[in-house]
Design a protein around this motif. Structure first.
Motif, PDB file in Angstrom:
ATOM      1  N   UNK A 184       0.843  -1.196   0.000  1.00  0.00           N
ATOM      2  CA  UNK A 184       0.000   0.000   0.000  1.00  0.00           C
ATOM      3  C   UNK A 184       0.873   1.238   0.000  1.00  0.00           C
ATOM      4  N   UNK A 185       0.291   2.316  -0.504  1.00  0.00           N
ATOM      5  CA  UNK A 185       1.001   3.589  -0.579  1.00  0.00           C
ATOM      6  C   UNK A 185      -0.022   4.683  -0.353  1.00  0.00           C
ATOM      7  N   UNK A 186       0.365   5.655   0.422  1.00  0.00           N
ATOM      8  CA  UNK A 186      -0.528   6.739   0.779  1.00  0.00           C
ATOM      9  C   UNK A 186       0.237   8.037   0.697  1.00  0.00           C
ATOM     10  N   UNK A 187      -0.426   9.095   0.248  1.00  0.00           N
ATOM     11  CA  UNK A 187       0.250  10.395   0.134  1.00  0.00           C
ATOM     12  C   UNK A 187      -0.743  11.490   0.473  1.00  0.00           C
TER      13      UNK A 187
ATOM     14  N   UNK B 241       4.205  -0.290  -8.507  1.00  0.00           N
ATOM     15  CA  UNK B 241       2.915  -0.209  -9.197  1.00  0.00           C
ATOM     16  C   UNK B 241       1.912   0.593  -8.370  1.00  0.00           C
ATOM     17  N   UNK B 242       1.841   0.292  -7.082  1.00  0.00           N
ATOM     18  CA  UNK B 242       0.901   0.997  -6.210  1.00  0.00           C
ATOM     19  C   UNK B 242       1.283   2.469  -6.090  1.00  0.00           C
ATOM     20  N   UNK B 243       2.576   2.743  -5.902  1.00  0.00           N
ATOM     21  CA  UNK B 243       3.035   4.125  -5.795  1.00  0.00           C
ATOM     22  C   UNK B 243       2.743   4.889  -7.087  1.00  0.00           C
ATOM     23  N   UNK B 244       3.024   4.286  -8.230  1.00  0.00           N
ATOM     24  CA  UNK B 244       2.774   4.955  -9.512  1.00  0.00           C
ATOM     25  C   UNK B 244       1.285   5.237  -9.707  1.00  0.00           C
ATOM     26  N   UNK B 245       0.439   4.336  -9.225  1.00  0.00           N
ATOM     27  CA  UNK B 245      -1.006   4.543  -9.339  1.00  0.00           C
ATOM     28  C   UNK B 245      -1.457   5.743  -8.518  1.00  0.00           C
TER      29      UNK B 245
ATOM     30  N   UNK C 175       7.368   5.355 -14.817  1.00  0.00           N
ATOM     31  CA  UNK C 175       8.121   4.280 -14.184  1.00  0.00           C
ATOM     32  C   UNK C 175       8.849   4.769 -12.954  1.00  0.00           C
ATOM     33  N   UNK C 176       9.688   5.791 -13.097  1.00  0.00           N
ATOM     34  CA  UNK C 176      10.361   6.336 -11.921  1.00  0.00           C
ATOM     35  C   UNK C 176      10.575   7.814 -12.105  1.00  0.00           C
ATOM     36  N   UNK C 177      10.583   8.528 -11.011  1.00  0.00           N
ATOM     37  CA  UNK C 177      10.818   9.964 -11.068  1.00  0.00           C
ATOM     38  C   UNK C 177      12.239  10.236 -11.514  1.00  0.00           C
TER      39      UNK C 177
END
Length: 154
Positions: free
Chosen positions: A7-10, A50-54, A66-68
Motif C-alpha cells: 500500500x502507498x498513501x500520500x 505499481x501501487x506508488x505509480x497509481x 516508471x520512476x521519477x
C-alpha cells in the motif's frame, strides 16, 4: 502460496490553507511458493512501485511513470543553471479569476521535500525560475517545479 500486501498513501496540500488531500492505494497479490530471496524482493519492489505509480498518477491525473529519477534525467535542461521565468497566471475555477499569488509555505515545504529526495538543491530551483528566494516563487511556478520533480510535467 504467499500473500503480499502493498500500500502507498500520500497527503498533499489542497487549494485552501490548512487543508490537504489524501490519496491511497493498496493491492494484495498471491506469490508462488519456491521463490528465491532475489525473486521475492523483486516482486515486492515491483508491486510497491505499481501501487506508488497509481497514487502518483491519480494525484497528478496522468498516466503512471516508471520512476521519477528517469524523468529527471530524461528532460534536458531540467534544473540546470538556465533560468526559465515563464509563468502563466492560474485560473481559479471557483470564482472565475486569474491570479499568480505567492506560493504557500506548505507548497514550498512540499517542493523542498521533493527536491531533497531527488538531489535537487534549492539554488537550482531558484536559478531555474530566476527568483531571489524560494519564498518569491508564485503558486504557478512552485506547482510547475513540483510537477517536474514528480515527473508529471507535460
Amino acid at each position: 502460496m504467499l500473500k503480499l500486501n502493498a500500500s502507498y498513501s500520500k497527503k498533499v496540500p489542497a487549494d485552501s490553507q490548512y487543508s490537504s488531500q489524501s490519496f491511497h492505494a493498496s493491492v494484495e497479490v498471491e506469490l508462488p511458493d519456491g521463490l528465491t530471496q532475489d525473486q521475492l524482493n523483486a516482486k515486492i519492489h515491483e508491486t510497491f512501485d505499481l501501487v506508488r505509480a497509481s497514487v502518483e498518477a491519480e494525484l497528478h491525473e496522468s498516466a503512471p511513470q516508471q520512476t521519477v529519477q528517469n524523468n529527471l534525467t530524461s528532460q534536458p535542461g531540467l534544473y540546470d543553471a538556465t533560468p526559465q521565468n515563464a509563468s502563466k497566471p492560474t485560473y481559479n475555477k471557483k470564482n472565475g479569476t486569474t491570479s499568480d499569488a505567492p506560493a504557500s509555505p506548505k507548497q514550498i515545504k512540499y517542493l523542498l521535500d521533493l527536491a531533497k529526495q531527488y538531489g535537487v538543491s534549492p539554488d537550482q530551483i531558484k536559478n531555474k525560475f530566476n527568483v531571489p528566494s524560494l519564498e518569491s516563487l508564485s503558486k504557478t511556478q512552485c506547482s510547475r517545479a513540483i510537477d517536474e520533480l514528480s515527473g508529471k510535467a507535460a
